[in-house]
Design a protein around this motif. Sequence first.
Motif, mmCIF file in Angstrom:
data_model
loop_
_atom_site.group_PDB
_atom_site.id
_atom_site.type_symbol
_atom_site.label_atom_id
_atom_site.label_comp_id
_atom_site.label_asym_id
_atom_site.label_seq_id
_atom_site.Cartn_x
_atom_site.Cartn_y
_atom_site.Cartn_z
ATOM 1 N N LEU A 138 -28.817 29.448 3.801
ATOM 2 C CA LEU A 138 -27.889 30.392 4.189
ATOM 3 C C LEU A 138 -26.829 29.492 5.023
ATOM 4 C CD1 LEU A 138 -29.869 33.448 5.034
ATOM 5 C CD2 LEU A 138 -28.277 33.347 3.186
ATOM 6 N N CYS A 139 -27.379 28.945 5.869
ATOM 7 C CA CYS A 139 -26.173 28.159 6.732
ATOM 8 C C CYS A 139 -25.624 27.015 6.069
ATOM 9 C CB CYS A 139 -27.113 27.304 7.881
ATOM 10 S SG CYS A 139 -27.771 28.441 9.092
ATOM 11 N N ASN A 140 -26.123 26.346 5.089
ATOM 12 C CA ASN A 140 -25.641 25.503 4.358
ATOM 13 C C ASN A 140 -24.356 25.915 3.546
ATOM 14 O OD1 ASN A 140 -26.716 23.328 5.308
ATOM 15 N ND2 ASN A 140 -28.106 23.076 3.660
ATOM 16 N N THR A 141 -24.676 27.420 3.001
ATOM 17 C CA THR A 141 -23.642 27.942 2.221
ATOM 18 C C THR A 141 -22.788 28.941 2.852
ATOM 19 O OG1 THR A 141 -25.233 29.613 1.652
ATOM 20 C CG2 THR A 141 -25.284 27.964 0.167
ATOM 21 N N ASN A 142 -22.371 28.883 4.269
ATOM 22 C CA ASN A 142 -21.731 29.616 5.125
ATOM 23 C C ASN A 142 -22.093 31.007 4.995
ATOM 24 O OD1 ASN A 142 -20.304 27.196 5.726
ATOM 25 N ND2 ASN A 142 -19.086 27.456 3.965
ATOM 26 N N ASN A 143 -23.349 31.240 5.100
ATOM 27 C CA ASN A 143 -23.877 32.677 5.137
ATOM 28 C C ASN A 143 -24.670 32.810 6.210
ATOM 29 O OD1 ASN A 143 -22.668 33.960 2.609
ATOM 30 N ND2 ASN A 143 -23.676 32.377 1.601
ATOM 31 N N ALA A 144 -24.181 32.137 7.475
ATOM 32 C CA ALA A 144 -25.233 32.269 8.489
ATOM 33 C C ALA A 144 -25.309 33.636 9.263
ATOM 34 C CB ALA A 144 -24.528 31.109 9.957
ATOM 35 N N LYS A 145 -24.304 34.600 8.976
ATOM 36 C CA LYS A 145 -24.290 35.664 9.356
ATOM 37 C C LYS A 145 -25.595 36.578 8.991
ATOM 38 C CE LYS A 145 -21.075 37.639 5.858
ATOM 39 N NZ LYS A 145 -19.618 38.318 5.597
ATOM 40 N N TYR A 146 -26.018 36.091 7.774
ATOM 41 C CA TYR A 146 -27.405 36.882 7.264
ATOM 42 C C TYR A 146 -28.685 36.246 7.789
ATOM 43 C CZ TYR A 146 -23.970 38.538 3.884
ATOM 44 O OH TYR A 146 -22.913 38.929 3.357
ATOM 45 N N VAL A 147 -28.582 35.249 8.577
ATOM 46 C CA VAL A 147 -29.774 34.739 9.171
ATOM 47 C C VAL A 147 -30.444 35.546 10.063
ATOM 48 C CG1 VAL A 147 -30.592 32.975 10.530
ATOM 49 C CG2 VAL A 147 -28.880 32.383 8.892
ATOM 50 N N SER A 148 -29.666 36.521 10.747
ATOM 51 C CA SER A 148 -30.146 37.495 11.919
ATOM 52 C C SER A 148 -30.844 38.525 11.334
ATOM 53 C CB SER A 148 -29.088 37.872 12.417
ATOM 54 O OG SER A 148 -28.305 37.134 13.377
ATOM 55 N N PHE A 165 -34.321 36.801 10.340
ATOM 56 C CA PHE A 165 -34.881 36.601 11.435
ATOM 57 C C PHE A 165 -35.535 37.895 11.997
ATOM 58 C CE2 PHE A 165 -34.471 36.181 16.271
ATOM 59 C CZ PHE A 165 -35.839 35.625 16.574
ATOM 60 N N SER A 166 -34.837 38.984 11.923
ATOM 61 C CA SER A 166 -35.555 40.363 12.170
ATOM 62 C C SER A 166 -36.680 40.459 11.355
ATOM 63 C CB SER A 166 -34.370 41.299 12.071
ATOM 64 O OG SER A 166 -33.369 41.090 13.194
ATOM 65 N N GLN A 167 -36.648 40.410 10.153
ATOM 66 C CA GLN A 167 -37.739 40.693 9.343
ATOM 67 C C GLN A 167 -38.973 39.959 9.550
ATOM 68 O OE1 GLN A 167 -36.148 40.135 5.364
ATOM 69 N NE2 GLN A 167 -35.033 42.215 5.265
ATOM 70 N N MET A 168 -38.687 38.698 10.066
ATOM 71 C CA MET A 168 -39.509 37.706 10.379
ATOM 72 C C MET A 168 -40.371 38.119 11.637
ATOM 73 S SD MET A 168 -38.870 33.693 11.060
ATOM 74 C CE MET A 168 -40.453 32.493 11.060
ATOM 75 N N LEU A 169 -39.732 38.823 12.508
ATOM 76 C CA LEU A 169 -40.421 39.094 13.850
ATOM 77 C C LEU A 169 -41.026 40.569 13.539
ATOM 78 C CD1 LEU A 169 -37.422 38.904 16.435
ATOM 79 C CD2 LEU A 169 -39.431 37.327 16.097
ATOM 80 N N LEU A 187 -43.007 31.634 15.201
ATOM 81 C CA LEU A 187 -41.772 30.788 15.024
ATOM 82 C C LEU A 187 -42.219 29.313 15.333
ATOM 83 C CD1 LEU A 187 -39.206 32.809 17.059
ATOM 84 C CD2 LEU A 187 -39.765 33.202 14.449
ATOM 85 N N ASP A 188 -42.044 28.360 14.525
ATOM 86 C CA ASP A 188 -42.154 26.953 14.892
ATOM 87 C C ASP A 188 -40.923 26.341 15.201
ATOM 88 O OD1 ASP A 188 -40.796 26.741 12.652
ATOM 89 O OD2 ASP A 188 -42.666 26.056 11.287
ATOM 90 N N VAL A 189 -40.810 24.977 15.557
ATOM 91 C CA VAL A 189 -39.814 24.229 15.913
ATOM 92 C C VAL A 189 -38.768 24.288 14.900
ATOM 93 C CG1 VAL A 189 -38.920 21.647 16.507
ATOM 94 C CG2 VAL A 189 -41.260 22.606 17.307
ATOM 95 N N GLU A 190 -39.126 24.007 13.635
ATOM 96 C CA GLU A 190 -37.996 24.098 12.730
ATOM 97 C C GLU A 190 -37.327 25.471 12.664
ATOM 98 O OE1 GLU A 190 -36.612 21.336 10.958
ATOM 99 O OE2 GLU A 190 -38.243 20.367 12.270
ATOM 100 N N THR A 191 -38.030 26.383 12.732
ATOM 101 C CA THR A 191 -37.457 27.950 12.827
ATOM 102 C C THR A 191 -36.300 27.826 13.972
ATOM 103 O OG1 THR A 191 -39.323 28.943 11.804
ATOM 104 C CG2 THR A 191 -37.853 30.215 12.746
#
Length: 728
Positions: free
Chosen positions: A556-566, A569-573, A579-583
């Motif tokens: 998502l970051c590589n395709t300029n869609n960083a706004k969807y990461v949040s 991340f919410s679903q992950m929580l 969460l690991d280091v890479e996350t």
Amino acid sequence: MDAKLPLFIISKKIFRWASVNRYISSYLCATQFQISTENDHNQPDNTEFQSKVGLLKNELCSDKLIRVLDSTNNLSAAVKIFKWASLQKRFRHTADTYSWIILKLGMAGNIREMDFFCNEMIKAKCSSAEEALVPVIDSFVRNHRLTEALRVLELMKLSNYKPSVITYNLKLGSLVKDGSDFQSVLFFYKEMVKSGIVPNVDTLNYLLEALFRANRITTAIDQFRRMSMKGCSPNSRTFEILITSLCARNRVDESVSILNEMLEQRCIGDENFYNTTIPIFCEVSRSDQGIRLLRMMRSSGLVPKSFVYGILVQCLCENLELDEAINLHEDMIETGLTPEADVYVDIVNGFCKAGEFCEARDFLDENSVSEIDPHNALLLGYCNASNFFAAYSYLQKMVERNIADSFSWYILIRGLCENGGVRKTFEVLSRMIISSYVPECAIYSALVVGQCKVKNYEAALQLFYWIRAKYWLLDNASYAELVEGLCHVTKLKEATEVLQYMSRSGCPLRASSLNVLIEAFCLTGKMDEAIGLRSLASSSGTVCSPLAYTTIMHWLCNTNNAKYVSVLFSQMLVEGCPLDVETYHVLLNAMSMQNRTNDCALLFGKMVACGLEPNSKALSELLIFMAHHSQLHTITHAIENLVCKDEVLSPTIYNVVINGLLNEGHKHEACRFLDRMLDSGWVPDAVTHGLLIGTIGKEEVDGGADVHDNFIMQDRVGNILAEGLEKT
């Protein structure tokens, strides 16, 4: 007495009460005492009262009164009926009727009226009153009504009814067995002592058990040491509690010491002691103590049961003590016990683990073992050792002796498939069919794995379609091999079909295989499909690993869609995914791309607090970003608390931090980092050095190249200083 009652005792759900006592009628059963407070009202139902009294007028006796009270839903009406009966000239309440109303009121938490009827019962001097109240107290304790139980006990004591220590022990035992909290057990124990009841060994055993359950190990051992001061000697149950509790907490050496004390005190264990302690020692791989206890058991005239021998044999075989295991097997037969198939399986597994296949084969032959499982164990041992020629030869003999089944063929076929022997597999499969064995779904699962091992994914896929048409299910390993294989040849549509079939069947996919599939979709730029896979997989019970989320976030970051990461991340929580280091790396990158400095600071602080170390590249990028926005001072505390490796906290990192803090006006913090840098034997670069000594003005730095260019440029003075340090 009321003042002594603890505040923590509250009403809880009333469980079924099944105590049977010859002094109390059968009406005292659980369903009759479950009170629904919503159905009870302050005022009794007059209509119900009149109808029930009408049933009793012509035939009033204790048994019928109890039946009528049982059928009365309203507690107030039941009390009114009970009082009406008390006023009838030719009727006297019995211990049974009083017990009924006392228990009913106690279960409803109506202590005042319960006390009243207890006193009335005592005044009436009913025969067998004490015997009738004992099961009432027991029911209160079982249903966590300690306040009510103690009130009845107190009234009994005031009326010269003194319950025996056995009665109290029954109550303590109920609390411990029901898993009540330690404070409840301790409170009841103290009330017992206050009543003048001297505890016996059974009382102290219940106390020890409660202490261990509350993880108060030191106090429990101290109480054990004090038993003699209370006039008690530990018995078999005492040592059983100590030994099993210590072993369960990995304090094996202490449990062995306790066992030695038992022998020194010449305490003889009962059958339950040995049946409990031998398995617990085997669970912690102390077969020596298990054998020791077995011998003690035999010398006491007790005959061990089959399961005790079985557990010991299993432990011995796992530790490759095969001679001792064989001796135990022979001992079983001598005592008239017939070893179960599991005993032979464990011994065969032990021989195979030691690489002694001939010995395993001779052992089965010498004992004329006719059960299939031990022979299958030997067959599996051959396959695990990749000795397929011996495995096939042994399987043929099993078929000849009629001690083979479909699973026997599966073991060999699966072993061949796992090792890429597909051609040989079909020969064995043909022999299986000729021998009148019908291939089951497990066989086809093995064939799917075999085709994947030789990279014949198309053939594996056709097998899957054939299995799907029959509504069969593959095993998890076969699905994983197929999905990963299809990803390798970019058959993503087909891999998704497999996952969809698994999802409909409720069959989870291996987390690592899901990661491979998600990454394959991301590589082809199909982000929507990759995100959809996560939901599809979770519906089948597949656990999404942090890597699956991180992979999607990264793309998502590589395709300029960083706004969807949040959102992800919410679903992950919400799903509780760790969460690991890479996350953290990808989250920090996404927040940086959106210029969210506050979120970066919070995430970085959380990462460090969790004991995770960022790599040098990620840390540099974060520091440069925060310095560019003049927010570096917000994360200096986290940097100071970061326990970093040398390659993470480097001179470059120090230069960025010192530079940034000086530009933000935090000179004191910058100097503190400079001291740490110098203590590590590193020298600041030209820009940092200039800022510190004042040769480069702040305006010159702000107006020139950006901070990143400044801290990485080569500096002659810095090089000269570094060379001087190297020479020293």
